[in-house]
Each structure stands twice: as C-alpha cells, then as structure tokens.
Design an enzyme around this catalytic site. Structure first.
Site, PDB file in Angstrom:
ATOM      1  N   HIS A  70       1.161  -1.185   0.229  1.00  0.00           N
ATOM      2  CA  HIS A  70      -0.029  -0.246  -0.032  1.00  0.00           C
ATOM      3  C   HIS A  70       0.933   1.420  -0.023  1.00  0.00           C
ATOM      4  CE1 HIS A  70       0.512   0.864   4.631  1.00  0.00           C
ATOM      5  NE2 HIS A  70       0.862  -0.348   4.703  1.00  0.00           N
ATOM      6  N   ASP A  72      -0.142   4.034   1.352  1.00  0.00           N
ATOM      7  CA  ASP A  72      -0.727   5.664   2.710  1.00  0.00           C
ATOM      8  C   ASP A  72      -0.215   5.086   3.603  1.00  0.00           C
ATOM      9  OD1 ASP A  72      -2.369   3.348   2.587  1.00  0.00           O
ATOM     10  OD2 ASP A  72      -3.482   4.046   3.550  1.00  0.00           O
ATOM     11  N   ASP A  96       6.386   1.144   7.372  1.00  0.00           N
ATOM     12  CA  ASP A  96       5.114   0.698   7.120  1.00  0.00           C
ATOM     13  C   ASP A  96       4.550   1.633   6.049  1.00  0.00           C
ATOM     14  OD1 ASP A  96       2.397  -0.344   6.971  1.00  0.00           O
ATOM     15  OD2 ASP A  96       1.736   0.457   9.000  1.00  0.00           O
ATOM     16  N   GLU A 126      -5.030   1.179   2.612  1.00  0.00           N
ATOM     17  CA  GLU A 126      -5.176   0.369   3.759  1.00  0.00           C
ATOM     18  C   GLU A 126      -5.499   1.351   5.395  1.00  0.00           C
ATOM     19  OE1 GLU A 126      -3.227  -2.270   6.435  1.00  0.00           O
ATOM     20  OE2 GLU A 126      -2.466  -0.270   5.402  1.00  0.00           O
ATOM     21  N   GLU A 127      -4.965   2.327   5.927  1.00  0.00           N
ATOM     22  CA  GLU A 127      -4.197   2.745   6.600  1.00  0.00           C
ATOM     23  C   GLU A 127      -5.963   3.203   8.033  1.00  0.00           C
ATOM     24  OE1 GLU A 127      -2.204   1.593   9.053  1.00  0.00           O
ATOM     25  OE2 GLU A 127      -0.555   1.704   7.818  1.00  0.00           O
ATOM     26  N   GLU A 155       4.222  -6.780   3.693  1.00  0.00           N
ATOM     27  CA  GLU A 155       4.264  -5.642   4.967  1.00  0.00           C
ATOM     28  C   GLU A 155       5.578  -6.102   5.886  1.00  0.00           C
ATOM     29  OE1 GLU A 155       1.203  -3.567   6.305  1.00  0.00           O
ATOM     30  OE2 GLU A 155      -0.309  -3.711   5.231  1.00  0.00           O
ATOM     31  N   HIS A 329       2.976   2.359  13.038  1.00  0.00           N
ATOM     32  CA  HIS A 329       2.562   3.574  13.501  1.00  0.00           C
ATOM     33  C   HIS A 329       3.118   4.349  14.605  1.00  0.00           C
ATOM     34  CE1 HIS A 329      -0.914   1.486  11.838  1.00  0.00           C
ATOM     35  NE2 HIS A 329      -0.411   1.042  10.748  1.00  0.00           N
TER      36      HIS A 329
END
Lengths: 352, 352
Positions: A70, A72, A96, A126-127, A155, A329
């Site tokens: 992903h 984003d 990530d 995705e987030e 990932e 994150h």
C-alpha cells in the site's frame, strides 16, 4: 511532481518514497509518481483505478504471483522528511510500508522476463476504514486483475516470511442492572458488579495455540474497553465490556462468534466489527517454492493484514517485507537498511 | 411579586410556594415573598443573607430549636404549575421541599409565643454544589445564628422522624496495566482484566448494619462508574472504578477512607468527594422530647442531608417532613395532603 529514479538503489528509492507525503486519502501525488515510472516500461500492462495501480507481465508463464504493497501512511507525526544513519532509514512510512513498495518497484523495473508472471499492485487507503481500501475495491470490482497462484504482501515482517493471518472480532458484552439511589442499594441491581463474571471469564481464559501447516498461532481474548455509570449517587443499570477476539485462521467468523457466545453465556453480545483470518496455504506448490527460495524461518502472523483479502479470493498469500512491525504507526518508525537489501535480493533471486 | 397568605391552610400555602418558580440560583423571587410575610411579624427578629432568611423568636426560653428548609428546587421538568387532586398536591418542589417550608412558615406566623425559642431558616442552593449552599454559608460566616439545642430539617421523610444521616465518600480505584497490540496480548498487561479483583471484592462485600441509638443503619459499597480502553486493537493500560461508600454515622471520614484503603489494598485510591454523616443524637433531651411529641416510628436516614451541617456545629438534628423522598427529583413529584396536615399539627402541638 517528484520524479522517482528506478536506477538507484533500494535505500535511496525508499527515502524518495517516504519524502512524498501520502497520508491516507491523499495518495494522488505518490500514485502519479509511481505511474510515471511504470508507464514507459514495455513489459508491463498498467491499469490505474483511482490511486491504485496494477502492473502485469504477460509472458504466458505457468504460474502467476502477486506482489503487493500500500502507498498510504498513517498521519504525519513530526517524522518527515526521511533521515538515513548507519543502519536505518528513519521516517513516516519507512517501515509501513514504503520499503516494501520500493522493493516491488525495483523488481517491476529490473526484471522484464521473470520466471513467473507477476502482478504488481500498489494501492491506496490501507490504513483507514476497510470500505476505502484500494485492494478491497479491486477484489470487489475487478477480481480478474488479482487472479494468481500465490500472493506476497510486502508488509513489514522483519524480512522473514509470516504466513496467513489471524482473524479479529470485536463484540460488546452487555450487562444489565436496575437503577437505585446508591444510599439504598438494596432497591436496585448494580450492573458493574454484575460484570464481575465477564472479567473473571476473561482472566481464566486459556487461548488456543493451534498448529496449522507447521505454524503455531497464538490466539487472544481481551477486554479492550469497559464503560458504565449514571451519576455519582446512582447504581448503574448497564455496563458494557468491549472484547476483542483474535483467532487462528482455522476458525471462520461464524465459529468465532459461536465461541464468544459460549464463553459469555448468559450475557447479551453485540457484534461491533469482524475480519476473517487467512490460512497460511504453505501446502500449495507456489507458496512452498517461495519459502524455499527466500529461506529463513517461517512465522505465523498474529495481526490482521490484507493477506486475508487474497485468501478470500482463493489465493494463498504471505507477508514478507522489510521492517519491524512493532514500529509501525510509531513516531520513531524506521527500517533497517539490511532488511531492504535482503528482501530485494531474495525476491530477485526467486523471480530471476 | 407573588404575595403569600399565611392565614390560609397548609395545602394552599404549599401550592402558592410551588407556583413561585425557584430553581437553584434563582431564589430571589421566593426569598422576597417569604421576607415580605415575615417582616411585619413583631415576635420575630429577621435577618436576610443573600436569598437566605433567618427568623428568630427571643423569649428567653431554656431551650432553642431550629426549623429549617431550603427554598430552591431542581430544574423544571414540565411539572409546573401545581395541581391538586383528592389526595396529593402535584408539582415541582411539592415534595422536595416546599411542603416543609409551608409548615415552617405557618408555625412562624401562628405561634408568637412558642414553648421553646425557635430559629426558622429558609435557605437557598441546597440542590447544587455544597459551596453555594445557603445553610453552609451561614454555618461558616454566622454560626451564632444557628446555635441551638436541637434542629429539625423539614426534608421529606414520609412525615416520620428520620434521625441522623449516613456519610458518603466517592473514590476512584485505579488499576494499571501496560499497553500492547491486542494481537500480541502477551507483550502487555490488560488493566481491565486486572480490575476483576476490584469487582469481586465489591460483590463479596457485606455492608455493616450498625445499631446507633436504637436505629439500624444499612451501609452500602457500590461501583457507580467504570471506564477503561484505548482503542479497539490495544490492550488498555488503565482502568478506573468509581466507588461510592455510604457509611453509618459512627464512622468518621478518616475511618471511612481507611476502610476503603483496606478493602482495595494493592490498588491506588483517588478521593473524589466526601461528606460526613451525622449521629442521630436521640439521647439528647431536646431530641427525645421531640420524638415523643410527634410520635410514630423513628427511622435511620440512609441518604446524606443537611442535618450533617448541624451535627458539625454540635447541634443534634433530625429530618421530619411531608412527602416521600423517593419521589424527590422526579417529574411526578407530589406530596400527600395528609402528610402536610399531619406534620403541621404535630409540630404545632410540640411547640404550643
């Protein structure tokens, strides 16, 4: 628009991707940059759907694999632009998962004739809520673009293969009582006191650890929220315990809910959200060949990831990507340079 | 301004008082009306302090008693103006406690030479924060106005004597944990699960029922709030259980807190608020004489009332007033006509 250079090394390319800010719902810039470098490559059929890109070789190979990541990130947290030190590239999305995206882009550009047909997917959102997920949209509207024998979701997985993923279900256990003035408690029923057995069952709960395709999955059953109370002098008539069940991929959503209903027998359950697990599928030839090619120990994936979207399409899938998922994150997000090089090298060896 | 008529009967006077809207902080109108009818009475010394009135006989009697009631109500709830049916007067404040105020006003006007000196207190802001309470302000700033051998607070008590009052203490029991992703629960400590013993101790708790001056007080220990939770996929690192302890008046605030600390040994306690109880004081001659004069069964008061303010000044005090306290603060608030007449008659007999 930032121009990406696919002739540079994986560390520089990851840094360039990190420096294109792409918080969820704001992926136009990074999708444009990726489209610009993939468009001229004659060995790829490119499709753009929103800010999601699918680039496919079409060499008539016996086998087709998906390599996906992903574009984003979670919101900026004073962690841009990127910064490189001796061992790590730091910055939002470095772990990530722009490191994984960089590996995918270098493979797409550098392997015009891979030994398997490859479908590269670089997707948006995705987030955030599942309804916005670009991979999910493709699965619903153009599933033929995702057809394959095997899928790799890049990932972060500490540059090791993490197979399958656990499912997740969140319910509220609702406990009822009857209000009364707290100076005359015998006139009512205290719903918070009545929630004691809910917590006791959670404390006493012994999570399963089923072995699937040789991998041991550790389940989890946890209260993630609790609330109750009317006023400082009133016996509460309701208490709500939010429970998150993380379950191994040998259980369906229906089985997971039935398990919760049995555990909390006597209480009302309200389903809040759910996502199925994904079986590791290591018994499939394509998966076994991948594991053998990239080497290392295969681990089970405890968290939920988009591999389950492939699983739902009947495509076995694994997580394999640079970076420590526990840093995702966080403000201190970073990716080891060694992971980036290792993943690129192993993937290249597998496809060359 | 509404003019009150102290020559009419207790039911009509209660209705007139109910019809003067007097939500807390808006007592000017009702205080003006009360002042207007007390001012001309030659046998009373009248003092006004804010919207609180004190009217005293000064006959040199051996004994002095206080008769007190608050003028304010909780907010209007579509229950004005007053309405009379065969058995009840309905309306905001009819029960809590303009019926009691009406009795007090009729005694003040109708008994120029009571057999005991009497201090009538009609005060503001009982239904809101303790800091605004008119009786509390007098106790702090002009305690000499409240000096007496005995006090009667005319709060609703079903026209029976309720002696003393229980204390109340509210604490938060704070349970700590350590955050972790709920898919890897073994990395953390779930604070909600760790709160299970707090609820278990509450469930197992057996409240004391001490007998004081022949009255049995029922204590209570109740969770009145619980909260915890960070996000749907995170093990919570804190859980807070709000506990309300209602304790008999043989315990001081210090003893009550020590009891909570012992009960929740191993957890952090944060004191949220507290108010001491009041001993029934039925062993004092003035109290015993009152109980004998008004008759009926004496009951303990479980809720907290302003009698504890008198207790703190060394004045024994009881609740005695018309109305069912469980209807206070409800939309359907009402007072039985029979209670109004009974209370007036008994009080008049005692003082005549």
């Amino acid at each position: 628009m930032t121009c990406l250079d696919l002739s540079c090394d994986v560390v520089s390319l990851t840094a360039a991707l990190v420096d294109i800010e792409s918080v969820s719902h704001d992926e136009r810039g990074i999708a444009d940059a990726v489209e610009q470098v993939l468009q001229p490559l004659p060995h790829l059929d490119l499709v753009r759907d929103g800010h999601t890109l699918v680039a496919r070789t079409d060499l008539g190979r016996d086998e087709r694999v998906v390599i996906a990541g992903h574009l984003d990130t979670v919101p900026v947290n004073a962690n841009l632009p990127s910064r490189l030190d001796d061992e790590h590239l730091h910055g939002l999305g470095s772990c990530d998962m722009k490191g994984g995206v960089a590996v995918g882009l270098l493979l797409a550009a550098g392997l015009p004739e891979p030994n398997r047909d490859v479908t590269y997917v670089f997707y948006e959102c995705e987030e955030v809520a599942a309804a916005d997920n670009g991979l999910g949209r493709l699965a619903r509207t153009r599933p033929e673009l995702l057809a394959a024998d095997f899928a790799i979701l890049m990932e972060p997985s500490n540059a090791a293969v993490e197979a399958g993923c656990q499912g997740t279900m969140r319910v509220d256990v609702v406990v009822r009582g009857e209000r009364a003035h707290s100076a005359r408690a015998w006139m009512g029923v205290n719903a918070i006191h009545a929630a004691a057995p809910v917590l006791e069952r959670l404390v006493a709960y012994e999570p399963r650890q089923p072995v699937i395709d040789g991998l041991t999955y550790r389940e989890g059953m946890n209260a993630i929220a609790i609330e109750g109370g009317v006023a400082g002098n009133v016996l509460p008539d309701a208490c709500r315990v939010g429970v998150n069940y993380r379950f191994a991929p040998d259980r369906s959503l229906e089985e997971a809910f039935a398990h919760l209903a049995e555990l909390f027998d006597g209480f009302d359950l309200e389903l809040r959200d759910q996502a199925p697990g994904a079986l590791p599928g290591l018994d499939r030839p394509a998966a076994a060949a991948f594991v053998e090619a990239v080497g290392g120990e295969v681990r089970p994936k405890f968290g939920w990831t988009d591999v389950s979207q492939f699983s739902a399409l009947g495509v076995p899938a694994v997580n394999f990507g640079p970076g420590d998922p526990s840093l995702a994150h966080t403000q201190a997000e970073r990716v080891p340079v060694g992971h980036l090089r290792h993943c690129e090298q192993r993937m290249r060896r597998w496809l060359a």
